[in-house]
Design a protein around this motif. Structure first.
Motif, PDB file in Angstrom:
ATOM      1  N   PHE A  23      83.380  55.343  10.421  1.00  0.00           N
ATOM      2  CA  PHE A  23      84.796  55.649  10.595  1.00  0.00           C
ATOM      3  C   PHE A  23      85.395  55.229  11.908  1.00  0.00           C
ATOM      4  N   ARG A  24      84.276  55.019  12.769  1.00  0.00           N
ATOM      5  CA  ARG A  24      84.483  54.845  14.119  1.00  0.00           C
ATOM      6  C   ARG A  24      83.796  53.740  14.917  1.00  0.00           C
ATOM      7  N   PRO A  25      84.310  52.557  14.340  1.00  0.00           N
ATOM      8  CA  PRO A  25      83.631  51.406  15.022  1.00  0.00           C
ATOM      9  C   PRO A  25      84.109  51.081  16.475  1.00  0.00           C
ATOM     10  N   PRO A  26      83.113  50.497  17.265  1.00  0.00           N
ATOM     11  CA  PRO A  26      83.523  50.263  18.728  1.00  0.00           C
ATOM     12  C   PRO A  26      84.838  49.380  18.625  1.00  0.00           C
ATOM     13  N   TRP A  27      85.761  49.867  19.898  1.00  0.00           N
ATOM     14  CA  TRP A  27      86.905  49.165  20.020  1.00  0.00           C
ATOM     15  C   TRP A  27      88.006  48.890  18.792  1.00  0.00           C
ATOM     16  N   GLN A  28      87.478  49.850  17.789  1.00  0.00           N
ATOM     17  CA  GLN A  28      88.143  50.035  16.479  1.00  0.00           C
ATOM     18  C   GLN A  28      87.889  48.825  15.654  1.00  0.00           C
ATOM     19  N   SER A  29      87.037  47.878  16.065  1.00  0.00           N
ATOM     20  CA  SER A  29      86.917  46.586  15.258  1.00  0.00           C
ATOM     21  C   SER A  29      88.121  46.065  14.712  1.00  0.00           C
ATOM     22  N   GLY A  30      89.256  46.069  15.477  1.00  0.00           N
ATOM     23  CA  GLY A  30      90.447  45.296  15.276  1.00  0.00           C
ATOM     24  C   GLY A  30      90.475  43.707  15.538  1.00  0.00           C
ATOM     25  N   TYR A  31      91.373  43.429  16.023  1.00  0.00           N
ATOM     26  CA  TYR A  31      91.188  41.975  16.564  1.00  0.00           C
ATOM     27  C   TYR A  31      91.476  41.891  18.016  1.00  0.00           C
ATOM     28  N   THR A  32      90.517  41.632  18.889  1.00  0.00           N
ATOM     29  CA  THR A  32      90.633  41.612  20.395  1.00  0.00           C
ATOM     30  C   THR A  32      91.065  40.236  20.800  1.00  0.00           C
ATOM     31  N   LEU A  33      92.418  39.805  21.287  1.00  0.00           N
ATOM     32  CA  LEU A  33      93.103  38.758  21.471  1.00  0.00           C
ATOM     33  C   LEU A  33      92.699  38.072  23.007  1.00  0.00           C
ATOM     34  N   ASP A  34      92.030  38.795  23.585  1.00  0.00           N
ATOM     35  CA  ASP A  34      91.598  38.287  25.223  1.00  0.00           C
ATOM     36  C   ASP A  34      90.485  37.936  25.078  1.00  0.00           C
ATOM     37  N   GLY A  35      89.808  37.249  23.956  1.00  0.00           N
ATOM     38  CA  GLY A  35      88.676  36.696  24.058  1.00  0.00           C
ATOM     39  C   GLY A  35      87.895  36.757  22.725  1.00  0.00           C
ATOM     40  N   ASN A  36      87.704  37.990  22.166  1.00  0.00           N
ATOM     41  CA  ASN A  36      86.642  38.181  20.892  1.00  0.00           C
ATOM     42  C   ASN A  36      87.042  37.228  19.917  1.00  0.00           C
ATOM     43  N   LEU A  37      88.303  37.341  19.415  1.00  0.00           N
ATOM     44  CA  LEU A  37      88.681  36.520  18.146  1.00  0.00           C
ATOM     45  C   LEU A  37      88.712  35.080  18.437  1.00  0.00           C
ATOM     46  N   GLN A  38      89.022  34.590  19.640  1.00  0.00           N
ATOM     47  CA  GLN A  38      88.930  32.976  19.816  1.00  0.00           C
ATOM     48  C   GLN A  38      87.428  32.730  19.833  1.00  0.00           C
ATOM     49  N   ALA A  39      86.497  33.288  20.205  1.00  0.00           N
ATOM     50  CA  ALA A  39      85.116  33.035  20.027  1.00  0.00           C
ATOM     51  C   ALA A  39      84.577  33.265  18.612  1.00  0.00           C
ATOM     52  N   ALA A  40      85.320  34.120  17.949  1.00  0.00           N
ATOM     53  CA  ALA A  40      84.761  34.293  16.592  1.00  0.00           C
ATOM     54  C   ALA A  40      85.306  32.989  15.657  1.00  0.00           C
ATOM     55  N   VAL A  41      86.370  32.193  15.807  1.00  0.00           N
ATOM     56  CA  VAL A  41      86.917  31.350  15.247  1.00  0.00           C
ATOM     57  C   VAL A  41      86.607  29.997  15.932  1.00  0.00           C
ATOM     58  N   ALA A  42      86.002  30.087  17.039  1.00  0.00           N
ATOM     59  CA  ALA A  42      85.829  28.714  17.876  1.00  0.00           C
ATOM     60  C   ALA A  42      85.174  27.522  17.143  1.00  0.00           C
ATOM     61  N   GLY A  43      84.302  27.851  16.260  1.00  0.00           N
ATOM     62  CA  GLY A  43      83.683  26.488  15.883  1.00  0.00           C
ATOM     63  C   GLY A  43      84.235  26.251  14.385  1.00  0.00           C
ATOM     64  N   LEU A  44      85.157  26.845  13.815  1.00  0.00           N
ATOM     65  CA  LEU A  44      85.715  26.584  12.398  1.00  0.00           C
ATOM     66  C   LEU A  44      86.160  25.186  12.535  1.00  0.00           C
ATOM     67  N   LEU A  45      86.984  24.711  13.391  1.00  0.00           N
ATOM     68  CA  LEU A  45      87.394  23.296  13.117  1.00  0.00           C
ATOM     69  C   LEU A  45      86.213  22.172  13.411  1.00  0.00           C
ATOM     70  N   ALA A  46      85.618  22.528  14.702  1.00  0.00           N
ATOM     71  CA  ALA A  46      84.488  21.521  14.929  1.00  0.00           C
ATOM     72  C   ALA A  46      83.358  21.499  13.654  1.00  0.00           C
ATOM     73  N   THR A  47      83.021  22.540  12.900  1.00  0.00           N
ATOM     74  CA  THR A  47      82.142  22.303  11.839  1.00  0.00           C
ATOM     75  C   THR A  47      82.734  22.336  10.316  1.00  0.00           C
ATOM     76  N   GLY A  48      83.947  21.703  10.452  1.00  0.00           N
ATOM     77  CA  GLY A  48      84.512  21.226   9.121  1.00  0.00           C
ATOM     78  C   GLY A  48      85.003  22.139   8.248  1.00  0.00           C
ATOM     79  N   THR A  49      85.556  23.382   8.792  1.00  0.00           N
ATOM     80  CA  THR A  49      86.329  24.364   7.978  1.00  0.00           C
ATOM     81  C   THR A  49      87.627  24.569   8.516  1.00  0.00           C
ATOM     82  N   PRO A  50      88.433  23.706   8.693  1.00  0.00           N
ATOM     83  CA  PRO A  50      89.841  24.069   9.305  1.00  0.00           C
ATOM     84  C   PRO A  50      90.590  25.066   8.241  1.00  0.00           C
ATOM     85  N   GLU A  51      90.393  24.969   7.030  1.00  0.00           N
ATOM     86  CA  GLU A  51      91.381  25.855   6.228  1.00  0.00           C
ATOM     87  C   GLU A  51      90.906  27.359   6.681  1.00  0.00           C
ATOM     88  N   LEU A  52      89.854  27.404   7.159  1.00  0.00           N
ATOM     89  CA  LEU A  52      89.388  29.065   7.705  1.00  0.00           C
ATOM     90  C   LEU A  52      90.117  29.609   8.968  1.00  0.00           C
TER      91      LEU A  52
END
Length: 713
Positions: free
Chosen positions: A330-359
């Motif tokens: 019930f209490r994830p670190p940082w609420q496990s939301g979308y952190t837009l000053d780096g975390n989300l960008q890192a999580a999706v950083a490989g989607l284009l280069a590894t062939g899954t742009p739709e994701l």
């Protein structure tokens, strides 16, 4: 050809969901683990955010902007941050305490309890199908996968199935009241959670349909007893309320696990299999504990595959949160939301280069849904047109999370940084309709904010470099953080490019670029994290987990082609990496992704390899899911970052130039399916001491300059 690592086996047995094996279809998540005589599956849903604190208006600090700027230019950084909090509390007493976004919570845990704990234990994960297993060999086997075709979690028990099935909420006390009701019937288990603080989400239901072969089921005492079955199939689903009608109601899905797996694997396997990497490893299904112990290219290869599996499995209608699509608390670190000053960008950083742009499209869906809040932020905080993106979002985009230390209202680079994802999607896919209808409107609103926000000298004031403070300073507030300058320069450069592609005029954006401050090179030779105006001194602090000032080198390097700036960037990489190699620097793994991407784009093979080695040896557990800190905090940021870094070490693209192996430390290997800018697909890239061979597609209509390490010497 050997198709590379397609999964792993593990000997680790655990009662902790953070060490569980993962399966998911992006909408539904399953954490699979066991302890003692139990086998557990903790279920989750991408939209299951528990309403806690309601959103309130962003602080109306536009009226004190001249005061804030005067304080900042006088070097009173802490006082400027404190003034924001004071004004916010005067406006709404709700700002008296730090306000977090709504948390992503676990839906419930289905537990099968065997009579005794048999000897032996093993578990495995198949990346090509998403099937995870745990078993007591010769006694009982559990198989779990999450169907993309039917949006259902399929759980199958095989062997001597005599025990109890129970469905209960995840452990712990929720941060807001939840009323639970449970049902146990001979063919199903249900758990309903009703939220007292109702907003967009009012509650949820977990339903488990249970089918037994060769035995009998009996409900009693809130559990389901299983007697003498040779096979039990459970179809489970979490539904978040209010919910649209289900296209595949559970009672209409035939409980044929083998057929359901075939239908799912056709979809999941296509996404997971678009890229294959070989660096010399030979074990198609290695033991994760052994790989983590010995390291080397085999570990890189295995982590690359496991990381892609985690991200593919956690993208549905929404992008991955800090924990992907999984939560066991019930209490994830940082609420496990979308952190837009780096975390989300890192999580999706490989989607284009590894062939899954739709994701990547769910990122844009999320941002565009929150645009009204982003506009309110821009008006309320700074009296500007356009959009202002906060660092933390989940169910809303209001700028509610900040304080005098973490002065996040001073961070204005978010919309510019996210605009890079929009432009890169176009640059990799060539989708002009997307560029015109989605990318250009978002990028324009992002740029309009800066037209109004920059002061008469072109300064960013207030400013903020996540989450660092100048050496010897008393606050993170500042003027002219390098990240702000770099992200906005990048945004405006891409706006000019986009207008050219669409045959539109771009003089407005070129004029705005000309107003921006120059980068600063520190007296010690590195790119400085701050470029303050005359009269202010901000000394660099290299002992920090973020590396936001390296933004000019994360993507294409056209914005940083000047040799002096590149040399300064290289020195900044070396200075920050020196700190990371120290024993105390064991937190926030995605900072190493930032360092590694900059090093790879600068052609710094040794440094890129060091960053990657730290990532794969410090931040992975036996379940092959990454952690935020060293062996602490289940977190998927670098599941996106590691594939992005490996891809950047193998292929670098800028305009009509493609550089093969720009920072490759491995003497031989092969990769298939990487994508580069301008729609280029690297169908196959093979290298060895004898030479480099590449098969490319998708660029037949334009001239492409291709280089190799030999031709660049």
């Amino acid at each position: 050809m050997d198709q590379g690592v397609n999964g792993f086996v593990s000997r680790t047995r655990t009662g902790d969901w953070e060490h569980a094996l993962i399966s998911g279809n992006g909408r539904q998540g399953a954490l699979v683990y066991g302890a003692g005589p139990e086998m557990r599956v903790t279920l989750s849903h991408e939209r299951l955010f528990l309403p806690t604190l309601p959103p309130i208006d962003p602080p109306h600090t536009a009226r004190i902007l001249p005061e804030l700027r005067a304080l900042l230019h006088a070097g009173e950084f802490r006082r400027a941050a404190e003034r924001v909090t004071e004004v916010a509390v005067e406006q709404d007493p709700g700002y008296a305490d730090l306000r977090w976004v709504d948390p992503l919570i676990g839906a419930g845990t289905l537990t099968y309890t065997h009579g005794t704990a048999p000897e032996g234990y093993g578990r495995s994960c198949d990346f090509t199908t998403g099937l995870v297993t745990q078993e007591w060999p010769g006694v009982l086997r559990q198989e779990v996968f999450v169907s993309r075709a039917r949006d259902v979690v399929v759980i199958r028990l095989l062997g001597e199935v005599s025990g109890t099935l129970a469905l209960a909420p995840v452990a712990g006390e929720p941060p807001a009241p939840v009323t639970y009701a449970a049902l146990a019937a001979p063919d199903r288990l249900e758990l309903t959670g009703d939220f007292s603080r109702r907003r967009a989400v009012t509650g949820y239901t977990v339903e488990c349909r249970v089918h037994a072969a060769g035995g009998r089921l009996r409900a009693g005492g809130g559990v389901l007893e299983v007697h003498g079955a040779r096979e039990v199939t459970i179809l489970a689903r979490t539904v978040v309320h209010p919910a649209p009608a289900e296209p595949y109601p559970l009672d209409r899905i035939v409980p044929d696990a083998a057929r359901l797996l075939r239908d799912h694997a056709a979809i999941h396997g296509d996404l997971a299999g678009r890229v294959r990497l070989r660096l010399g490893g030979r074990d198609a299904r290695p033991a994760s504990e052994d790989l983590l112990a010995r390291g080397g290219p085999e570990l890189v290869e295995a982590v690359f595959a496991a990381a892609r599996y985690a991200i593919v499995s956690s993208v549905g209608e929404l992008p991955p949160t800090l924990q992907g699509v999984w939560s066991g608390t019930f209490r994830p670190p940082w609420q496990s939301g979308y952190t837009l000053d780096g975390n989300l960008q890192a999580a999706v950083a490989g989607l284009l280069a590894t062939g899954t742009p739709e994701l990547l499209l769910p990122v844009f869906d999320l941002l565009e849904r929150l645009l009204p809040d982003f506009r309110d932020n821009a008006r309320g905080l700074y009296g500007c047109r356009g959009i202002l993106v906060p660092a933390h979002v989940s169910t809303h985009g209001r700028h509610n999370h900040f304080g005098p230390t973490w002065c996040l209202t001073f961070w204005t680079a978010g919309a510019a940084w996210l605009s890079r994802l929009y432009y890169d999607y176009y640059d990799h896919t060539g989708d002009l309709g997307f560029l015109r209808d989605r990318a250009l409107p978002f990028m324009t609103e992002a740029a309009e904010f800066y037209e109004d926000f920059l002061d008469e000298h072109g300064n960013f004031a207030p400013s903020y470099s996540p989450e660092n403070a100048p050496s010897g300073g008393d606050a993170q507030a500042c003027v002219n953080a390098t990240m702000d300058i770099a992200a906005v320069r990048d945004l405006l450069r891409n706006l000019v490019r986009a207008h050219g592609e669409l045959s539109l005029g771009a003089h407005r954006w070129q004029a705005l670029r000309d107003r921006l401050p120059a980068y600063r090179i520190a007296p010690t030779g590195e790119l400085s994290e701050w470029a303050p105006p005359p009269g202010l001194t901000l000394e660099d602090n290299h002992a920090h987990r973020h590396a936001s000032h390296l933004y000019p080198f994360w993507y294409d390097t056209g914005e940083a082609a000047d040799p002096a700036l590149r040399a300064a960037g290289a020195e900044a990489v070396r200075r920050r990496l020196e700190w990371w190699r120290g024993a105390e620097s064991d937190e926030m793994a995605f900072g190493l992704v930032q360092l590694g991407l900059a090093a790879a784009n600068l052609g710094m093979t040794t440094e890129a390899s060091q960053a990657l080695d730290l990532l794969v040896t410090r931040y992975w557990r036996a379940n092959m899911v990454s952690t935020h800190n060293r062996d602490a905090i289940f977190n998927v940021d670098v599941c996106g970052g590691v594939p992005a870094l490996v891809a950047a070490m193998l292929v670098r693209s800028e305009g009509d130039r493609l550089d093969l192996l720009p920072a490759c430390p491995w003497p031989s290997g092969e990769v298939r399916g990487l994508r580069a800018r301008r729609g280029v697909v690297v169908e196959r890239l093979t290298w060895s001491p004898e030479g480099v061979e590449a098969v490319l597609s998708g660029a037949a209509s334009r001239r492409l300059t291709v280089t190799t390490p030999e031709t660049r010497r």
